[in-house]
Design a protein around this motif. Structure first.
Motif, mmCIF file in Angstrom:
data_model
loop_
_atom_site.group_PDB
_atom_site.id
_atom_site.type_symbol
_atom_site.label_atom_id
_atom_site.label_comp_id
_atom_site.label_asym_id
_atom_site.label_seq_id
_atom_site.Cartn_x
_atom_site.Cartn_y
_atom_site.Cartn_z
ATOM 1 N N LYS A 1 38.275 8.553 69.764
ATOM 2 C CA LYS A 1 37.940 10.061 69.369
ATOM 3 C C LYS A 1 36.254 10.548 69.391
ATOM 4 O O LYS A 1 36.175 11.205 70.276
ATOM 5 C CB LYS A 1 38.308 10.636 68.295
ATOM 6 N N ASN B 1 41.755 17.947 73.783
ATOM 7 C CA ASN B 1 41.740 16.570 74.503
ATOM 8 C C ASN B 1 42.104 17.111 75.998
ATOM 9 O O ASN B 1 41.480 16.178 77.410
ATOM 10 C CB ASN B 1 42.742 15.508 74.631
ATOM 11 N N ARG C 1 40.800 19.678 57.779
ATOM 12 C CA ARG C 1 40.485 19.343 58.390
ATOM 13 C C ARG C 1 41.656 18.946 59.966
ATOM 14 O O ARG C 1 40.718 18.227 60.735
ATOM 15 C CB ARG C 1 40.158 17.718 57.824
ATOM 16 N N ASN D 1 36.122 10.845 73.593
ATOM 17 C CA ASN D 1 35.894 11.948 74.632
ATOM 18 C C ASN D 1 35.378 12.476 73.967
ATOM 19 O O ASN D 1 35.891 14.025 74.200
ATOM 20 C CB ASN D 1 37.861 11.831 74.510
ATOM 21 N N TYR E 1 32.886 10.474 57.792
ATOM 22 C CA TYR E 1 33.123 11.924 57.395
ATOM 23 C C TYR E 1 32.691 12.019 56.128
ATOM 24 O O TYR E 1 33.390 10.980 54.890
ATOM 25 C CB TYR E 1 34.472 11.541 57.171
ATOM 26 N N ASP E 2 32.528 13.253 55.793
ATOM 27 C CA ASP E 2 32.327 12.952 53.887
ATOM 28 C C ASP E 2 31.002 12.413 53.818
ATOM 29 O O ASP E 2 31.931 11.689 52.400
ATOM 30 C CB ASP E 2 33.052 13.856 53.428
#
Lengths: 375, 264, 382
Positions: free
Chosen positions: B46, A269, A182, B49, B12-13
């Motif tokens: 995160k 990014n 990941r 963006n 997540y998961d």
């Protein structure tokens, strides 16, 4: 390492300053003009280095043309190239044996070096290269299938490089999938995945050797050692298309490679489409490596050594490094082949020579690069 | 220009990381996002963006949803300075900052000079001009971070996201950095979102504070109003005293851990 | 708890003692136990690898293997007429399709076959000098010249005969690595051919051939004679287009000729002998004389084999190369079939002691150039 570069690029001896580190000596940068001056100095330096490498390639091409077991003088060779000679044997040797062989060296050297560079940048692993990551073994297996059973016969004369390409692609994807997490590609896992996949395909090739009849067997065995002995015009025509296609794709993505080399997350990014880049690069290296393995067999360590040498000399910016690896890779391969075929009493397959040189180099990289920030 | 985050969720998961986050902000603001580890701060950045795709909710910039924008378009509007400043290869500082121009390389009507000018300005603003030819991994942590900020400025963004920018920096450099950020936010009218652990610095340098707790925004508002001992005690289990100081603004005095904090 | 432990240890010790005693007894029994493949009590022979391909010397292999397993020939007075009238034998082993055709102008049309490009017909004049990449071709020439001078092959007489010596040195101007002859006991070559004048091209296979060296060799060979030079090599090994180019390009460029052979059965040995013989200028008397001689010798062996194996199921034979794997070549299969064996064990795979003890081959064949000791070959330590 500097010495090595100077040996290869003829005429680069005078430009000691170019390679003595990456600093152009800017002193205090204060104004926009200062920065522009710096920029232009860097650009000039890059252009000079590239020009030198092209010159070096041409020079070594001609030097290699003079060397071979059939004795020919320089004058004779020139005459044969220009077509003014009336010696049919010499002309045959020069135009049908030496010229295509050297051209194949250039294609293969460039392909393997550029692919090694791309893999090192994409995976941020100093050990990454087509042979270390098992890609070449996969390609060899694909080629062996074509040779042994005519698999891929529908591709006609492109049967062997086509199968080599297909298996390159499969192998590289497998290695990548195994190493992916990941958080990106983990370095050590990548190497282990490469070793595992490489071993798997080597095993398959061995199995193939067991199964096929003698004639095909000797072909396959010969394949795994890597040699330009059987590389004439046909081979060149076969390899040039996939190799050039692969290199073109790589050259068109130089900026993206720079960003990805800085860090995958950072590249995203800044707008890089990582998925697309990976697929493109995997395709490009598969084309290049597949085309190479198809004509010369497995030649290891070229993709490891060449990018390292040039990166140490000129820095990691792919705008200069990529074309330099292409030309420099060609020079390196010509050197290796010429030494392998003429320096020893019995002519050596070039793959053996690169392995003998490559293994110590590999160890050297392992020991020195521990300090550098690679992941 | 507005940043509007509506009902943002991410997991997540099957494990929830962000739940129903709402936030709006304007250019020129400096917003500090604080909270305990695991409250979802970095994940929020995160998602803004589009590095992570939210499971639900939306992020819109100037009315345009970022999920419809290409990666390059996003990079033109939003710049992200990550926590880790290490770069694997010895790129020169100049080359590194120039990387920030990537999303704009194919802009219409762009002239080659534009890139050089933008890079120059970014480096000048961050005081990194003198490092131009140095390999970026030879610099100290603080210098590197400034280079990364220069790179993100080269993107000419409207929104700047910073993930723990003061981590591992010498204390004086921490001040330098935050002064710089504030200056840039004002001069260039950039919206800055800073995720940080440093409550003291956040109090001093941010216009608004977002306190995140348990994957949600717990408190949001002007620094003066949000940065109060009750809130800090509730979220961080610490005793504090908050006062105003003429020299630098809001002062948060950290006293210590709460005596009667519930054991976690 | 303790009591159980004690009982267990007592039993364990007892078992060990009995086992030790038993081992002692067995090891010291009067009759020495046979180990490894010796247990099979099979006939064992080592044959010269060079004589197991499609070369006239294959007759030596057939005779030697027959003698080792079956003993003496049943009848030694058979004639060629007898052979011809045995239709099964004749059509299977002796009726060959010629690959060479004589033209009225003295040249020949030769059908050259390679795996890479199939068959092509080349017009070749009579030649007197050859560059050989393979012992089959030199051996054929040796047999022919000995037939011409009425000397026995492999005899000291033939090695000291000046005519034969001169012929071989002139005709076999060069080719495969000279050291191969010494290494692999190709005696007639190392005894007759002068290493100094032999033009060595440094390789033993068509795949590793360096086109430049072949070209130099052909040029040098051509300089030695006013006649024509021909290059002989194996067509089966020329399996890719580039191999083909490497092996033919130098010939075309130097104005010399080439002929490649791909024999896979005994009949084709005769086709090769005929082709090489006529092409190199031997008289029809010599060429067909040699062929008939071999055919007759073959028939004698064949006849005996038929007698000895009538109404019996074929015994299995196991033939192993120096790599430790069973041989699988076409000729090996043909040879064993000729001698009346079941060749199912010739699969190119490794056979361990146990599987061989189960398969029970009655005839074990190895090569003389096998580097292993007989103990290793017979798996004595397993």
């Amino acid at each position: 390492m500097l010495g090595r570069k100077q040996l290869k690029g003829k005429g680069s001896g005078l430009k000691g300053g170019l390679f003595s580190g990456r600093r152009i000596g800017t002193g205090d940068l204060r104004t926009y003009e200062d920065l522009n001056k710096y920029r232009r100095a860097v650009s000039r330096r890059s252009k000079t280095i590239l020009a030198l490498s092209i010159l070096g390639l041409i020079l070594i091409f001609f030097a290699a043309l003079m060397i071979g077991s059939y004795r020919l003088s320089v004058v004779e060779v020139v005459g044969m190239l220009l077509g003014t000679s009336d010696d049919p044997v010499g002309s045959y040797i020069v135009t049908e044996v030496r010229v295509p062989r050297i051209l194949c060296c250039i294609a293969v050297g460039a392909a393997l070096s550029a692919s090694g560079l791309v893999m090192q940048s994409l995976f941020k692993n100093p050990m990454a290269s087509p042979s270390v990551l098992g890609i070449s073994s996969g390609a060899a297996f694909g080629a062996s299938l074509a040779l042994a059973f005519g698999v891929g016969g529908f591709l006609g004369r492109y049967m062997v490089p086509g199968m080599a390409f297909a298996f390159c692609f499969i192998t590289m994807t497998a290695v990548y999938m195994l190493a992916r997490t990941r958080y990106g590609v983990v370095s050590t896992t990548l190497l282990l995945a490469g070793v595992a996949i490489g071993a798997f395909f080597s095993g398959l090739v061995s199995l193939l050797q067991y199964v096929v009849n003698e004639n095909v067997l000797s072909n396959i065995v010969y394949w795994t050692m890597g040699s330009f002995n059987n590389c004439g015009w046909e081979s060149f025509q076969l390899a040039i298309f996939p190799v050039v296609a692969g290199l073109m794709i790589m050259l068109f993505n130089i900026k993206e490679l720079n960003l990805v080399a800085a860090g995958e997350e950072q590249a995203v990014n800044m707008g890089v489409n990582i998925k697309k880049l990976r697929i493109l690069m995997i395709t490009a290296t598969s084309l290049a490596v597949g085309g190479s393995v198809a004509i010369s067999g497995v030649i290891g360590f070229v993709g490891l050594i060449v990018p390292h040498i040039f990166r140490m000399a000129v820095g990691p910016n792919h705008a200069l490094l990529m074309p330099l690896c292409i030309f420099g890779g060609g020079i390196f391969m010509i050197l290796m082949d010429t030494i392998a075929k003429s320096a020893f009493a019995m002519s050596l397959p070039v793959g053996v020579l690169t392995a003998l040189i490559g293994a110590p180099f590999f160890i050297y990289v392992m020991r020195t690069k521990k300090k550098e920030i690679w992941d | 220009m507005d940043l509007e985050i509506k009902d943002l969720s991410f997991s997540y998961d099957k494990r929830d990381v962000l739940c129903s986050v709402d936030l709006t902000a304007k250019r020129g603001e400096v917003i500090g996002i604080i909270g305990q580890n695991g409250c979802g701060k970095t994940t929020l950045l995160k998602c803004i963006n589009s590095t992570l795709k939210p499971g639900a909710g939306s992020v819109t910039v100037d009315g345009r949803s970022i999920s419809e924008m290409s990666r390059k378009d996003i990079a033109k509007k939003i710049a992200f300075v990550t926590q880790t400043t290490s770069i694997s290869f010895p790129f020169s500082v100049y080359d590194t900052v120039m990387m920030g121009r990537y999303p704009r390389l194919e802009d219409e009507g762009r002239k080659e000079d534009d890139d050089a000018k933008a890079v120059f300005q970014a480096m000048k603003d961050t005081g990194t001009l003198k490092f131009a030819d140095r390999p970026v991994n030879e610099l100290s942590g603080g210098e590197r971070r400034r280079v990364m900020i220069a790179r993100s400025l080269a993107q000419e963004p409207e929104i700047l996201l910073l993930d723990e920018p003061t981590l591992h920096l010498d204390i004086n450099h921490q001040f330098d950095l935050l002064e710089l950020i504030n200056k840039l936010a004002e001069e260039k009218n950039i919206l800055v979102l800073i995720v940080t652990h440093d409550i003291v610095l956040a109090a001093r340098y941010c216009d608004r504070i977002v306190i995140m707790q348990n994957k949600r925004i717990h408190k949001i508002g002007e620094t003066l109003k949000v940065m109060i001992p009750e809130n800090l005690k509730e979220t961080f289990y610490i005793e504090t005293e908050v006062s105003e100081d003429d020299r630098f603004g809001l002062n948060v005095l950290l006293i210590g851990k709460c005596g009667d904090a519930a054991d976690d | 708890m303790l009591k159980t432990n004690m009982i267990m240890s007592v039993i364990a010790v007892a078992v060990l003692v009995v086992a030790a005693a038993g081992t002692y007894v067995i090891l010291n029994s009067d009759e020495p136990e046979k180990k490894g493949l010796y247990k099979l009590d099979a006939t064992v022979i080592s044959v010269d690898m060079g004589k197991c391909s499609a070369t006239p010397a294959v007759i030596v292999t057939l005779e030697d293997m027959y003698k080792a397993y079956y003993g003496d020939l049943v009848r030694n007075d058979l004639t060629l007429a007898d052979a011809r009238s045995d239709a099964t034998f004749w059509s299977k082993y002796c009726e060959w399709t010629p690959i060479i055709e004589s033209n009225p102008d003295g040249t020949f049309d030769v059908r050259v076959a390679t795996n890479a490009k199939g068959t092509e017909t080349k017009n070749i004049p009579v030649c007197d000098t050859a560059i050989i990449l393979g012992t089959m071709y030199s051996e054929t020439l040796y047999y022919l010249i000995c037939t011409e001078y009425g000397t026995d092959v492999y005899s000291d007489e033939s090695y000291s005969d000046q005519n034969i010596r001169d012929y071989m040195n002139k005709t076999v101007a060069g080719g495969m690595q000279y050291s191969y002859f010494e290494r692999d006991n190709v005696d007639y070559m190392s005894n007759l051919i002068d290493a100094g004048s032999y033009i060595d091209i440094g390789v033993t296979s068509v795949q590793s051939l360096d086109a430049e060296r072949l070209a130099s060799a052909l040029v040098e060979a051509k300089a030695r004679t006013s006649g024509n030079v021909v290059y002989f090599a194996s067509g089966t090994r020329i399996s890719t287009s580039e191999h083909y180019n490497n092996n033919t390009g130098p010939c075309v460029a130097t104005g010399t000729h080439y002929a490649f052979f791909s024999p896979s059965e005994i009949k084709e040995v005769f086709a090769s002998v005929e082709c090489i013989g006529l092409l190199m200028g031997f008289s029809e008397e010599t060429v067909y004389g040699l062929i008939e001689d071999i055919q007759l010798r073959m028939y004698k062996v064949y006849y005996s084999v038929q007698e000895k194996t009538a109404k019996r199921t074929a015994e299995k034979a196991y033939w192993e190369g120096s790599s430790g794997k069973a041989v699988s070549s076409a000729m090996a299969n043909v040879i064993l079939e000729f001698l009346g064996f079941n060749n199912s064990l010739l699969d190119g795979a490794e056979h361990d002691v146990e599987s061989l003890l189960v398969d029970r081959p009655a005839f074990l064949i190895f090569y003389t150039n096998d580097g292993r000791t007989s103990g290793e070959m017979m798996r004595e330590n397993n």
